[in-house]
Design a protein around this motif. Structure first.
Motif, PDB file in Angstrom:
ATOM      1  N   TYR A  70      -7.407  -7.626   1.045  1.00  0.00           N
ATOM      2  CA  TYR A  70      -8.797  -8.022   0.786  1.00  0.00           C
ATOM      3  C   TYR A  70      -8.942  -9.518   0.996  1.00  0.00           C
ATOM      4  O   TYR A  70      -8.072 -10.286   0.611  1.00  0.00           O
ATOM      5  N   ARG A  71     -10.080  -9.940   1.550  1.00  0.00           N
ATOM      6  CA  ARG A  71     -10.360 -11.365   1.547  1.00  0.00           C
ATOM      7  C   ARG A  71     -11.242 -11.607   0.322  1.00  0.00           C
ATOM      8  O   ARG A  71     -12.474 -11.600   0.413  1.00  0.00           O
ATOM      9  N   TRP A  72     -10.550 -11.759  -0.810  1.00  0.00           N
ATOM     10  CA  TRP A  72     -11.253 -11.791  -2.101  1.00  0.00           C
ATOM     11  C   TRP A  72     -11.758 -13.207  -2.395  1.00  0.00           C
ATOM     12  O   TRP A  72     -10.990 -14.165  -2.271  1.00  0.00           O
ATOM     13  N   SER A 127      -5.954   3.024   1.710  1.00  0.00           N
ATOM     14  CA  SER A 127      -5.289   2.482   0.509  1.00  0.00           C
ATOM     15  C   SER A 127      -6.152   1.405  -0.145  1.00  0.00           C
ATOM     16  O   SER A 127      -6.278   1.353  -1.372  1.00  0.00           O
ATOM     17  N   ALA A 128      -6.730   0.528   0.696  1.00  0.00           N
ATOM     18  CA  ALA A 128      -7.561  -0.556   0.153  1.00  0.00           C
ATOM     19  C   ALA A 128      -8.777   0.020  -0.578  1.00  0.00           C
ATOM     20  O   ALA A 128      -9.147  -0.451  -1.656  1.00  0.00           O
ATOM     21  N   VAL A 129      -9.374   1.064  -0.006  1.00  0.00           N
ATOM     22  CA  VAL A 129     -10.553   1.672  -0.628  1.00  0.00           C
ATOM     23  C   VAL A 129     -10.147   2.427  -1.905  1.00  0.00           C
ATOM     24  O   VAL A 129     -10.840   2.375  -2.924  1.00  0.00           O
ATOM     25  N   THR A 130      -8.999   3.098  -1.868  1.00  0.00           N
ATOM     26  CA  THR A 130      -8.509   3.813  -3.054  1.00  0.00           C
ATOM     27  C   THR A 130      -8.393   2.855  -4.238  1.00  0.00           C
ATOM     28  O   THR A 130      -8.788   3.174  -5.365  1.00  0.00           O
ATOM     29  N   THR A 157      -7.316  -6.209   6.596  1.00  0.00           N
ATOM     30  CA  THR A 157      -7.948  -6.932   5.498  1.00  0.00           C
ATOM     31  C   THR A 157      -9.439  -6.601   5.443  1.00  0.00           C
ATOM     32  O   THR A 157     -10.120  -6.591   6.467  1.00  0.00           O
ATOM     33  N   LEU A 158      -9.919  -6.257   4.246  1.00  0.00           N
ATOM     34  CA  LEU A 158     -11.336  -5.936   4.044  1.00  0.00           C
ATOM     35  C   LEU A 158     -12.088  -7.219   3.739  1.00  0.00           C
ATOM     36  O   LEU A 158     -11.659  -7.993   2.879  1.00  0.00           O
TER      37      LEU A 158
END
Ligand SMILES: [Zn+2]
Length: 453
Positions: A70-72, A127-130, A157-158
């Motif tokens: 993630y680009r948090w 996986s990122a969405v989970t 990366t989201l």
């Protein structure tokens, strides 16, 4: 330009924006480490959601593996307008849009084309969405523009995390591009949620694996293009691979390059059908993100190299009931003699085992066994850089499994432990061999058979 962060410190940005979108403008910071996104029209909901996203929920991106997914945002900007500071996307990452369609891909370097990395990318997105959904969040705008990937390594990366749907904050009604937003959002009968994310996720996975949009086929519903879109992508859309209605199936030359979901095996075929047949009208029918991870990890174990050196995609899936011919270049697969198949079994207590549904490993040379194969409850890694614990070798005509660092690799004979294969040693993979990868009750076993091509 100087911007003020919520903690009172200042950050200097380059004067010209890097980019401009519907939501805001993006500037690079002069230290070259971050970007600052300034919103055009901050809403009260955004003002409420941002402190939660940058605060408590930031733990979702803690740890090396997760932080890369993630680009948090790491800080809130308060002047000159509301905004966020974000880490810069690492070198080598590109918008997923470049990989989605064969036409876009044609203008990219040939090294970007690898069907194996497409499976890894699909699995990492799932996986990122989970992980977001597991914390009660929804992305709300999953589309190829908001996902960046490294086509060579399969890393993902989201972006646009600032648009997350946070519990307790009412999200805006419709977001995103029509191709990726859920049918119920398109007809304004819902608000973005984890359930609407699941439609976008299924579309992205389908496109990554089969190079087309699942609802775009030859069927024309209205002479007006806008009206036609609304029908094609809405609750009355028709899946191009619908099991009983072939009227939207691309068949003519103009629609060349249609690959059916059955190529991906029965598990994924059933899931796509749930997502794009029942799931168009009944959002609750859509497979959850974790189920996609589960199925895609299994698919990875059945991906093999194409036998043609000129194959554009380089890899193909092997699936039960599907002839082993490369779907992309039509070359029949040639495997080495007696290539083993490793069938996974799950321990169910008292030394009893049952087959793991849809889970077998094509034991081709160099095939790797990872921690998540050995026991229940171990999450799969989200890139191709994971460290293998065992590996299939082909040595002087004999297939072997080399134990790199498995603590308890045991050969089972007549229901009993026969011998232990210590780390560094290998065992010949003969027909019927049973191996225990970890101790019961969570540990899994492997039973070896042969490919019968
Ligand atoms: Zn091929």
């Amino acid at each position: 330009m100087r911007v003020k962060l919520q903690d009172g410190t200042f950050v200097t940005c380059e004067p010209r924006p890097l980019g401009q979108g519907g939501v805001g403008r993006v500037f690079r910071t002069t230290d070259g480490r971050s970007v600052v996104k300034l919103f055009h029209h901050p809403t009260p909901e955004l003002e409420k959601a941002l402190p939660l996203i940058v605060g408590d929920y930031r733990r979702i991106a803690d740890g090396t593996e997760w932080s890369e997914l993630y680009r948090w945002p790491d800080a809130i900007v308060v002047e000159p307008t509301l905004g966020v500071r974000l880490p810069l996307v690492a070198d080598g990452f590109h918008e997923l849009s470049w990989l989605i369609f064969l036409k876009a891909l044609a203008s990219r370097p040939p090294s970007w084309r690898s069907w194996r990395s497409r499976v890894v990318i699909a699995s990492a997105i799932a996986s990122a969405v989970t992980r977001l959904h597991g914390s009660g969040l929804a992305h709300s705008d999953l589309s190829p523009r908001n996902i960046w990937v490294d086509p060579l390594t399969g890393r993902v990366t989201l972006i646009d995390i600032d648009g997350l749907v946070v519990p307790g904050v009412v999200p805006p009604q419709v977001l995103g591009t029509p191709e990726y937003i859920a049918p119920e959002l398109l007809v304004k009968q819902a608000r973005p949620s984890s359930t609407t994310d699941l439609h976008s996720l299924a579309v992205l996975i389908y496109q990554l694996l089969l190079y087309r949009h699942p609802l775009r086929g030859p069927r024309v519903c209205s002479p007006d293009p806008a009206e036609d879109d609304l029908v094609a992508l809405g609750p009355d859309g028709l899946f191009v691979d619908h099991p009983s209605d072939a009227s939207n199936r691309p068949v003519s030359e103009e629609w060349a390059g249609f690959w059916p979901t059955r190529l991906l095996g029965p598990q994924l075929m059933e899931m796509f059908s749930r997502a794009f047949v029942a799931g168009l009208r009944s959002p609750g029918a859509r497979p959850p993100a974790g189920e996609w991870v589960h199925a895609l990890v299994r698919l990875t174990d059945r991906v093999v190299a194409c036998s043609s050196k000129r194959c554009p995609e380089g890899f193909l899936p092997l699936s039960d009931g599907v002839a082993p011919i490369c779907p992309w270049c039509r070359t029949p697969l040639k495997l080495r003699k007696r290539t083993p198949v490793l069938h996974l079994y799950q321990g169910i207590g008292d030394h009893r085992y049952e087959p793991e549904p849809h889970w077998w490993i094509a034991g081709t040379e160099g095939r790797r066994i990872y921690p998540w194969h050995t026991a229940k409850g171990i999450a799969a890694a989200t890139s191709m850089n994971a460290r293998p614990i065992a590996e299939v070798e082909h040595d002087n005509g004999v297939w072997r499994l080399r134990n790199h660092e498995l603590a308890e690799l045991r050969v089972i004979r007549d229901g009993r432990e026969h011998r232990v294969i210590p780390a560094g040693d290998s065992v010949a993979l003969h027909d019927g061999l049973t191996l225990l990868l970890a101790a019961p009750p969570r540990g899994r076993a492997i039973i070896v058979s042969r490919f019968d091509l």
